[in-house]
Design a protein around this motif. Structure first.
Motif, PDB file in Angstrom:
ATOM      1  N   LEU A 120       8.042  32.850 -86.841  1.00 46.31           N
ATOM      2  CA  LEU A 120       8.482  33.709 -84.680  1.00 46.31           C
ATOM      3  C   LEU A 120       9.310  34.765 -85.416  1.00 46.31           C
ATOM      4  O   LEU A 120       8.932  35.526 -83.891  1.00 46.31           O
ATOM      5  N   PHE A 179       9.565  35.368 -79.153  1.00 46.45           N
ATOM      6  CA  PHE A 179      10.512  35.780 -80.029  1.00 46.45           C
ATOM      7  C   PHE A 179      11.303  36.181 -79.958  1.00 46.45           C
ATOM      8  O   PHE A 179      12.750  35.902 -79.732  1.00 46.45           O
ATOM      9  N   TRP A 237      15.172  28.359 -83.484  1.00 48.91           N
ATOM     10  CA  TRP A 237      15.824  28.334 -83.566  1.00 48.91           C
ATOM     11  C   TRP A 237      17.181  27.917 -83.070  1.00 48.91           C
ATOM     12  O   TRP A 237      17.622  29.256 -82.554  1.00 48.91           O
ATOM     13  N   THR A 277      18.535  30.583 -85.597  1.00 45.51           N
ATOM     14  CA  THR A 277      18.272  31.835 -84.548  1.00 45.51           C
ATOM     15  C   THR A 277      19.665  31.423 -84.052  1.00 45.51           C
ATOM     16  O   THR A 277      19.970  32.992 -83.790  1.00 45.51           O
ATOM     17  N   LYS A 283      13.163  27.374 -75.365  1.00 49.47           N
ATOM     18  CA  LYS A 283      12.620  27.425 -76.499  1.00 49.47           C
ATOM     19  C   LYS A 283      12.746  25.956 -76.891  1.00 49.47           C
ATOM     20  O   LYS A 283      11.986  25.414 -77.943  1.00 49.47           O
TER      21      LYS A 283
END
Length: 256
Positions: free
Chosen positions: A52, A58, A227, A230, A211
């Motif tokens: 990503l 991203f 994600w 993240t 996302k």
């Protein structure tokens, strides 16, 4: 035996062995289930995260959500400090704020998201929700810090006619700052959770929430975990940077 703030900070640090143990348990669970759609291994999540990172979308999604969620946090930080300062000097304002803060704390985040979505475009929904979730935490912590200040120290400063600027720098700032840092630390994680939740419900185009929603709809479990990883990195990273900035600012002010 004395217990310093430094000792407390050292004891609260996350140990590497504990992280590795949880990762090992995660890996064992993923292998035992054997269904990637239900649970992916840490290695798969890391590989997907690196994939990503190589895409433009991203970074665009990170920029979209970061600006709005942190924007809401900073607005609430300023509003909370100002309102707490006014409330400490005015009983009417303090009593007026009490039911409002109580309502904001009691109403579920999902209810706020749905209600605010009626009036605010989905692109700006995370700003408002982050603001609402952070405001009570900052307001109550700062107000408590002001009310718990050493009254004798303030009286002494008044008797000796210490200039207001020096009182603000050496008395107010030093005594309120621990409460400010606690409020910032608590509310940063909260604003990310609430902000991303708002994006998942509002689904603004180009956001992290979008996302996550797409990963859930299309059963892309590696993407969902990547994600989420993240979000954790952004939340923890910004908290560390912000608190470091606050510490440096305080030291600079105290040095004059």
């Amino acid at each position: 035996m004395t217990f310093t703030m430094k000792d407390k900070g050292n004891r609260s640090k996350i140990k590497i062995w504990a992280v590795l143990l949880w990762l090992l348990m995660w890996e064992i669970a993923a292998r035992s289930i054997g269904q990637e759609i239900l649970l992916v291994s840490p290695a798969v999540v890391l590989f997907k995260f690196l994939q990503l990172m190589l895409t433009l979308s991203f970074w665009q999604s990170i920029a979209f959500s970061l600006l709005r969620i942190i924007g809401g946090f900073l607005l609430a930080l300023c509003a909370g400090v100002i309102l707490a300062g006014i409330s400490s000097m005015n009983t009417f304002i303090k009593e007026l704020m009490r039911p409002l803060i109580a309502v904001i704390k009691a109403v579920p985040v999902a209810s706020f998201i749905i209600l605010v979505l009626i009036w605010v475009p989905s692109r700006n929904l995370s700003v408002v929700i982050s603001f609402l979730m952070v405001l009570p935490v900052v307001y109550q912590n700062i107000l408590e810090g002001i009310e718990r200040m050493d009254g004798q120290l303030l009286e002494m400063a008044q008797v000796f006619q210490v200039p207001y600027g020096k009182r603000l720098r050496y008395i107010y700032l030093s005594q309120i700052m621990p409460f400010f840092k606690t409020a910032a630390s608590l509310s940063l994680g909260l604003c990310w959770k609430a902000g991303v939740a708002a994006e998942v419900i509002g689904i603004p185009r180009g956001s992290i929430g979008e996302k996550l929603y797409e990963a859930k709809i299309y059963l892309q479990t590696p993407d969902l975990f990547a994600w989420t990883f993240t979000i954790v990195l952004l939340s923890v990273g910004f908290e560390k940077i912000f608190l470091l900035f606050v510490d440096k600012l305080v030291k600079k002010v105290e040095r004059g």
